[in-house]
Design a protein around this motif. Sequence first.
Motif, PDB file in Angstrom:
ATOM      1  N   LEU A 295       0.844  -1.191   0.000  1.00  0.00           N
ATOM      2  CA  LEU A 295       0.000   0.000   0.000  1.00  0.00           C
ATOM      3  C   LEU A 295       0.880   1.243   0.000  1.00  0.00           C
ATOM      4  O   LEU A 295       1.849   1.330   0.762  1.00  0.00           O
ATOM      5  N   GLU A 296       0.561   2.202  -0.856  1.00  0.00           N
ATOM      6  CA  GLU A 296       1.360   3.430  -0.884  1.00  0.00           C
ATOM      7  C   GLU A 296       1.262   4.174   0.435  1.00  0.00           C
ATOM      8  O   GLU A 296       2.254   4.738   0.917  1.00  0.00           O
ATOM      9  N   GLU A 297       0.067   4.193   1.036  1.00  0.00           N
ATOM     10  CA  GLU A 297      -0.137   4.876   2.305  1.00  0.00           C
ATOM     11  C   GLU A 297      -1.259   4.175   3.058  1.00  0.00           C
ATOM     12  O   GLU A 297      -2.253   3.754   2.459  1.00  0.00           O
ATOM     13  N   CYS A 298      -1.123   4.030   4.349  1.00  0.00           N
ATOM     14  CA  CYS A 298      -2.191   3.457   5.163  1.00  0.00           C
ATOM     15  C   CYS A 298      -3.444   4.316   5.021  1.00  0.00           C
ATOM     16  O   CYS A 298      -3.390   5.536   5.168  1.00  0.00           O
ATOM     17  N   GLY A 299      -4.550   3.686   4.690  1.00  0.00           N
ATOM     18  CA  GLY A 299      -5.802   4.410   4.466  1.00  0.00           C
ATOM     19  C   GLY A 299      -6.259   4.344   3.033  1.00  0.00           C
ATOM     20  O   GLY A 299      -7.426   4.610   2.742  1.00  0.00           O
TER      21      GLY A 299
END
Length: 452
Positions: A295-299
Motif C-alpha cells: 500500500l502506498e499509504e495506510c488508508g
Amino acid sequence: MITDFEILETMKMFNEQHLDIRTITMGISLMDCAASSVDECCDKIYDKIVRYAHDLVATGEAISRKYGVPIIHKRISVTPIAIVAAACNTSDYTPFAKTLDRAAKECGVNFVGGFSALVQKGYTNSDMKLINSIPEALASTDFVCSSINLASTRTGINMDAVGDMGRIIKMTAELTADRDALGCAKLVVFANAPEDNPFMAGAFLGPGEPECVINVGISGPGVVKHALESVKGADLGTVAETIKKAAFKITRVGELVAREASERLHVPFGIIDLSLAPTPAVGDSVARLLEEFGLEECGTWGTTAALAMLNDAVKKGGIMASSYVGGLSGAFIPVSEDEGMIAAAASGGLKLEKLEAMTCVCSVGLDMIAIPGDTSAETISGIIADEMALGTFNNKTTAVRLIPVPGKGVGDKVEFGGLLGYAPIMEVNKASCAEFINRGGRIPAPIHSMRN
C-alpha cells in the motif's frame, strides 16, 4: 534444541525490531473489599492492591534483566468499581479512583484499570454513580483508567448509556482542558469487552476471573514488518505464512515471561494477549507494517483487506504458540500512538470514516483519535453508536477512545507524550444525529445472538 541462529534471531528482534513485552498486568479481585462505609471500602481496596502487587514492578524488572526482554509497563487491573462500591452509601465515587491512584503510586506501576461499569443491558444505581463520577475521577488522578461496556452481541446496545457517555467524554475533556483533554485518553467505551484484557485504558478484572492473575500483553509490529521485508513481491499466501511464523515466535517469548512472572509472584498465569500494539517510535508502527503489503499509504484502498489478513494471521500463529491466548489479540490502530497512522492522518489520506471501516477487522476500534473540541456530545455518541453496532452485529470486540480537545480544531496538533504520543485533530462530519441519539432505549440484540 534451540539453535544459535534462533538465539541470534530473537536477540535481533529485541535490539533492532522493537519487540517488547508491552505489559505485565496483575488482575486483583476486589469482591471482598465491599463495605457500607466509603472509608472502610477504600482502606480495604488499598491494602489488598498493595499486598498483592507490591513486588510486581521489581519482578518485571528482574525478568527483563534475566532474559534481556524489554518489559515496557507493569499494570494492575481490578474488579469493576461499580460492583465493589455498590454497597456504599455515597453518590460520588471519586474517592475510589483516588484510592486506586494512591495504590498504583505505592506499587510503582504505570496504570491501574477498573474504574469501570458493565451496562450493556441497563444501569444499576451504582453504575450510574460511577459514570457520573468519571470526569472528576480522571481529572484528579494520574494513573487511573476507566472503561464502560455499553453493548454486547447477546444483549444489544444500551443507547441511554451511549448518549450519556457522549456527555461524559465532553465533561472529561473540559475538566482536563489544561492538559489537552488528557483525561479522555484514559477513558474507553466497549462492545463485547473481554474480562481478561491487560491493555489500558480498557483493562479490568471481570467477575468470572480468579482472585488474582497474571496477564501479559505483547507487541511487535516491527518484527512482523521485518519478516515481510524478506518476502517482497511474494503472493499473499506466502505473506500470511510469514506473519504466522513471526507471531508464533513473538507469542513464545510472551509465554516465557508470563510463566516466569506467575511463578515468582505466586499468582496463577492467565492469558497472553498477542496484540500488535504500536508506539510513536519510528519502526514500531502497524501502519508501516500494512504499507509493507504494497500500500502506498495506510488508508488507501486495500487497507482494510490487508488489516483483516494481518489480524487473522497473527491469531493463527499465536494460538499455535500458546494454549492460553485471550484479551484482545490482533492488531491495534490507535492514531496518536502509531507513527505511520499519525503521518497518514496528517496528510489527509486516513480519515475517520476509513478508520471505522478498519475497525470491522481489527482488535479494538476508534482509538486515541483527537477531534475538534467543539464536536457536540450527540455527535460523539453517534460515533460510539456506530462502533458499538459494528461490534455487536459482527460478534467482536470494538471500542471508542475519542479525545475532543477544547480550543483546538482541524489542522492543530495535540501532544500527550510517552506511549500516548501525539496526533493531528481529525475532521468530523458535522451533520446532526441528535434526534437519533435522544431517542434512547435499547437497540435489540441481533438475530444471530440466539444460539441456545
